[in-house]
Design a protein around this motif. Sequence first.
Motif, PDB file in Angstrom:
ATOM      1  N   PHE A 147      22.960  30.517  29.469  1.00 46.30           N
ATOM      2  CA  PHE A 147      23.078  31.966  29.328  1.00 46.30           C
ATOM      3  C   PHE A 147      24.523  32.411  29.552  1.00 46.30           C
ATOM      4  CE2 PHE A 147      18.684  31.241  30.634  1.00 46.30           C
ATOM      5  CZ  PHE A 147      17.995  31.971  29.686  1.00 46.30           C
ATOM      6  N   MET A 148      25.147  31.860  30.561  1.00 50.55           N
ATOM      7  CA  MET A 148      26.501  32.280  30.898  1.00 50.55           C
ATOM      8  C   MET A 148      27.503  31.783  29.864  1.00 50.55           C
ATOM      9  SD  MET A 148      26.630  32.127  35.024  1.00 50.55           S
ATOM     10  CE  MET A 148      27.877  33.394  34.941  1.00 50.55           C
ATOM     11  N   TYR A 149      27.298  30.580  29.366  1.00 52.84           N
ATOM     12  CA  TYR A 149      28.259  30.045  28.396  1.00 52.84           C
ATOM     13  C   TYR A 149      28.250  30.867  27.116  1.00 52.84           C
ATOM     14  CZ  TYR A 149      30.845  26.843  25.436  1.00 52.84           C
ATOM     15  OH  TYR A 149      31.785  26.308  24.582  1.00 52.84           O
ATOM     16  N   ARG A 150      27.058  31.197  26.604  1.00 55.16           N
ATOM     17  CA  ARG A 150      26.994  31.936  25.343  1.00 55.16           C
ATOM     18  C   ARG A 150      27.633  33.315  25.474  1.00 55.16           C
ATOM     19  NH1 ARG A 150      27.791  29.057  21.916  1.00 55.16           N
ATOM     20  NH2 ARG A 150      27.701  30.980  20.693  1.00 55.16           N
ATOM     21  N   ALA A 151      27.325  34.037  26.544  1.00 55.08           N
ATOM     22  CA  ALA A 151      27.855  35.389  26.703  1.00 55.08           C
ATOM     23  C   ALA A 151      29.368  35.371  26.918  1.00 55.08           C
ATOM     24  CB  ALA A 151      27.162  36.087  27.868  1.00 55.08           C
ATOM     25  N   LEU A 191      30.939  38.719  31.159  1.00 51.89           N
ATOM     26  CA  LEU A 191      30.579  38.088  32.429  1.00 51.89           C
ATOM     27  C   LEU A 191      29.459  38.853  33.123  1.00 51.89           C
ATOM     28  CD1 LEU A 191      31.116  35.977  34.609  1.00 51.89           C
ATOM     29  CD2 LEU A 191      32.910  37.462  35.520  1.00 51.89           C
ATOM     30  N   MET A 192      29.564  40.167  33.174  1.00 49.65           N
ATOM     31  CA  MET A 192      28.534  40.968  33.827  1.00 49.65           C
ATOM     32  C   MET A 192      27.209  40.874  33.084  1.00 49.65           C
ATOM     33  SD  MET A 192      29.962  42.094  36.498  1.00 49.65           S
ATOM     34  CE  MET A 192      28.669  43.202  37.041  1.00 49.65           C
ATOM     35  N   ALA A 193      27.260  40.884  31.746  1.00 50.78           N
ATOM     36  CA  ALA A 193      26.028  40.756  30.966  1.00 50.78           C
ATOM     37  C   ALA A 193      25.351  39.422  31.228  1.00 50.78           C
ATOM     38  CB  ALA A 193      26.334  40.910  29.472  1.00 50.78           C
ATOM     39  N   ALA A 253      22.127  44.346  31.830  1.00 47.10           N
ATOM     40  CA  ALA A 253      22.671  43.291  30.974  1.00 47.10           C
ATOM     41  C   ALA A 253      22.887  43.797  29.560  1.00 47.10           C
ATOM     42  CB  ALA A 253      21.726  42.086  30.969  1.00 47.10           C
ATOM     43  N   SER A 254      21.936  44.601  29.056  1.00 48.57           N
ATOM     44  CA  SER A 254      22.084  45.158  27.713  1.00 48.57           C
ATOM     45  C   SER A 254      23.236  46.148  27.638  1.00 48.57           C
ATOM     46  CB  SER A 254      20.775  45.850  27.309  1.00 48.57           C
ATOM     47  OG  SER A 254      20.920  46.509  26.055  1.00 48.57           O
ATOM     48  N   ARG A 255      23.405  46.932  28.692  1.00 48.25           N
ATOM     49  CA  ARG A 255      24.488  47.927  28.696  1.00 48.25           C
ATOM     50  C   ARG A 255      25.844  47.241  28.709  1.00 48.25           C
ATOM     51  NH1 ARG A 255      25.616  52.529  33.380  1.00 48.25           N
ATOM     52  NH2 ARG A 255      27.439  53.461  32.361  1.00 48.25           N
ATOM     53  N   PHE A 256      26.016  46.226  29.555  1.00 50.60           N
ATOM     54  CA  PHE A 256      27.296  45.529  29.599  1.00 50.60           C
ATOM     55  C   PHE A 256      27.508  44.681  28.359  1.00 50.60           C
ATOM     56  CE2 PHE A 256      26.974  46.341  34.206  1.00 50.60           C
ATOM     57  CZ  PHE A 256      28.254  46.812  34.442  1.00 50.60           C
TER      58      PHE A 256
END
Length: 261
Positions: A147-151, A191-193, A253-256
């Motif tokens: 999740f973190m890598y893709r975002a 990062l926040m998302a 997460a959607s907002r960021f």
Amino acid sequence: MHKVNSRFHNVVVVSIVGVMLIPILATFVYSLSSRWGATVLPESYTLDWYRQLLTDPRFLQAFGRSMLICILSLALSVAVILPSIFVVFYYFPRLDKLMSLMILLPFAVPPVVSSVGLLQLYADSDVSIVGTPWILVGTYFTIALPFMYRAISNSFHAINIHDLMDAAHLLGASSLRAFLFIVLPNLKKGLMASLFLSFSFLLGEFVFANILVGTRYETVQIYLYNMRQTSGHFTSALVMTYFLFIFILTWLASRFGRGVQ
């Protein structure tokens, strides 16, 4: 014709959303009812179930444990994945496709199989972490990586990292200083998302928590599983509280993530 298709699409979307909301609304109403038997609507309403839940020391401890495990796992993930992505995009950009493939490996093995493997691996080990929160931290760390890598990688694609680094070097900044004060602020949204999305996913994880630690370190999901035989009103209040918390995290997460390409 276009208006007819648009109205039809709107009707379909509203119908699907309405069907999905029915069980959620029913659970919410049930959590507010004191008695609901043969009548269409509850005979009376009360907030006692939520009051019992939010004052239950066992629930508060389970929620605190889940928060602690998720925060430690995500902190470890950020400490590992953020410098790794920077090195890949700045020094070895051709490795991005390979990293995108390798980062999905945690999902290639079912959680039950991974849990059994971890139990066999650490059962006879000198490092006694089975049944402790540390084995969950290590496991959740690997789950959060995709999740973190893709975002974060999407954020790196959205900025021209080489131009930013070259400009920083021309102004006398070192690579580390340029990364911390120039590149990192541009990755804030991604990062926040990734953090909120990963947090909401890890908070709802049950298989690893149940097999690896169980009641020895009761998390929110284990608490919910153990309380399934109690009052249905209390369980509904627990489910709605958990759902509200997950909804807030997903919304954040959607907002960021709106500004992440």
